[in-house]
Design a protein around this motif. Sequence first.
Motif, mmCIF file in Angstrom:
data_model
loop_
_atom_site.group_PDB
_atom_site.id
_atom_site.type_symbol
_atom_site.label_atom_id
_atom_site.label_comp_id
_atom_site.label_asym_id
_atom_site.label_seq_id
_atom_site.Cartn_x
_atom_site.Cartn_y
_atom_site.Cartn_z
ATOM 1 N N VAL A 262 -75.676 79.709 -50.914
ATOM 2 C CA VAL A 262 -77.002 79.867 -50.355
ATOM 3 C C VAL A 262 -77.069 79.077 -49.070
ATOM 4 O O VAL A 262 -76.820 77.875 -49.067
ATOM 5 C CB VAL A 262 -78.093 79.360 -51.345
ATOM 6 C CG1 VAL A 262 -79.459 79.479 -50.726
ATOM 7 C CG2 VAL A 262 -78.018 80.147 -52.655
ATOM 8 N N THR B 277 -84.121 78.432 -50.572
ATOM 9 C CA THR B 277 -83.974 79.844 -50.943
ATOM 10 C C THR B 277 -83.161 80.014 -52.222
ATOM 11 O O THR B 277 -82.801 81.140 -52.577
ATOM 12 C CB THR B 277 -83.287 80.618 -49.801
ATOM 13 O OG1 THR B 277 -82.015 80.004 -49.521
ATOM 14 C CG2 THR B 277 -84.137 80.600 -48.542
ATOM 15 N N ASP B 278 -82.864 78.906 -52.898
ATOM 16 C CA ASP B 278 -82.093 78.959 -54.145
ATOM 17 C C ASP B 278 -83.035 79.320 -55.292
ATOM 18 O O ASP B 278 -83.583 78.456 -55.980
ATOM 19 C CB ASP B 278 -81.416 77.615 -54.405
ATOM 20 C CG ASP B 278 -80.465 77.683 -55.599
ATOM 21 O OD1 ASP B 278 -80.216 78.803 -56.078
ATOM 22 O OD2 ASP B 278 -79.981 76.625 -56.032
#
Length: 523
Positions: free
Chosen positions: A365, A281-282
């Motif tokens: 994250v 999800t970075d």
Amino acid sequence: MSILRPLRSTISEPAGWAVAFSVATYESISFNLDVIIPEHGDAITSAIEALFYLLLIALTAKIKTLKGRPGLVPTMFVVMILSLALSVTSGGERVVLGYLDGLLVFACAIGFILLAMEHLVGVSLIWTIRSLLASGVICACLVPIYRINPFWSVALTAFGATAFLTLAERTLSQKNGPVAQHGQPAANTTGLSAACRALRSHSALIAGFLVIAASFGFLQSFLYLEPQGVVATVSATTKLLAALIFGAVALHMLDTGYVPLAKITCSLGIIGLACFLAFGTDGLAGPAFMATACSVLELTYPLVMVNVAAVSKMPPIRVFSTFYLIDCVGYMLGIALFDAAAGDMASATTSVTGGARTNVASTGVQAVPEAALMVALGLTVALALVAIWAFSEKRMNALLWNKTRNTWGVESGRTPEKDLPLETDQEDAPPSQPAESSDPVSDCNGPSRLTFDEKASLLIDRAKLSKREAEVLRMFSLGRSAAFIAEATFVSTSTVRTHIKHIYTKCEVHSRQELITLIENES
């Protein structure tokens, strides 16, 4: 000037605006229902939509079309506005009335989309492509509107859909309008059992659509964990990029571009999943690529549906509802995979504040669960298989042309019940055995009786086609795919598509339908 003229005609096409505002209305309602039902809102909304499509499929024996019903569009608009007004008067608390008015508006939004799609069935291929291209660009510009205010977003888009649907119906009903109307089948009465058999015969393509929709539902669920402004920006940008990709391919390849568009969709989805596997999800690369893939599919889907509805014995509403039902089921599958693999992360990083999703992760994250990575890897492999195996020229050709009847014969003065020579088309049959050559076809413009092959020869001479182009025209007009013609003539598929493009140019047509109609008119 050569670029501005088609651009101006594309943007001025009412059907494109009708589709754009109808889609924007639907997306606005979906977003607002997700706010009303914060827990599993996406899944519940998709389930409700699937139930609507199932109901429409069951009712098509009595309701074969939404077109030509006076007052239907204004009635849907009034229902939507009244439902929104009731929702506003209920205040900040969402009572039962709030859920019911949301469902009413949602049902009307689906009705707008189906009616807009029906208008595209009656236009030529080039105008259908231009209308869908215009809808993609316009819808991308409308995205920020339905993220601002629930009431005004739905009201404005619904008003636009009402206005342009009315204008599109008037435009298409004119005999000398900008588009040529095709005839509708006189007896669209194919039963549900026959429709189920048709679905089974195209199980590979259905599996491909399900995999794409599931991949989108899974990866986009991560995007929806972001702040509302980020979601709106990514959605608008990817819709615009998808419109450019769709326009570049579809306008260049016309009705030979369905398979390339499907493979581009799969490729973008694979890139999106690969970015997710690499970066988690970075960053937004993964969801952005997947959103672009889905937006390309959202434009390609109607193009395929319109073609199928034009040659199918089923009512257009049943065709559209079936396609969209498959899309809903796949999307729900993707959401279910997300909930099963990454549900804990979603609940830990998001909350519902003031009716909008907000990311509340303050530091760093959060690591993506291993289960989510395994699901993404599985979907990547599935998309690769779909691109290679499911979306082939042979299968797409069978869906669009095999064992169908001509239902666009009004242009040539023929009755819709007359058969096309496509009825005998089989991929494994030798191209040198045209079944229709022994079956004389009455010439509508004179007393002579010429075979289809003889009419094709007349067109070949009149259009001054080369020997290879003539060979391609004869097979292509029988429903053969580009891949089949390439194998029969020992050339590449891209070369065959180039020949088809030249044939279209010399004959001044834009699709196989128009080419066959032109041949039928020869005398």
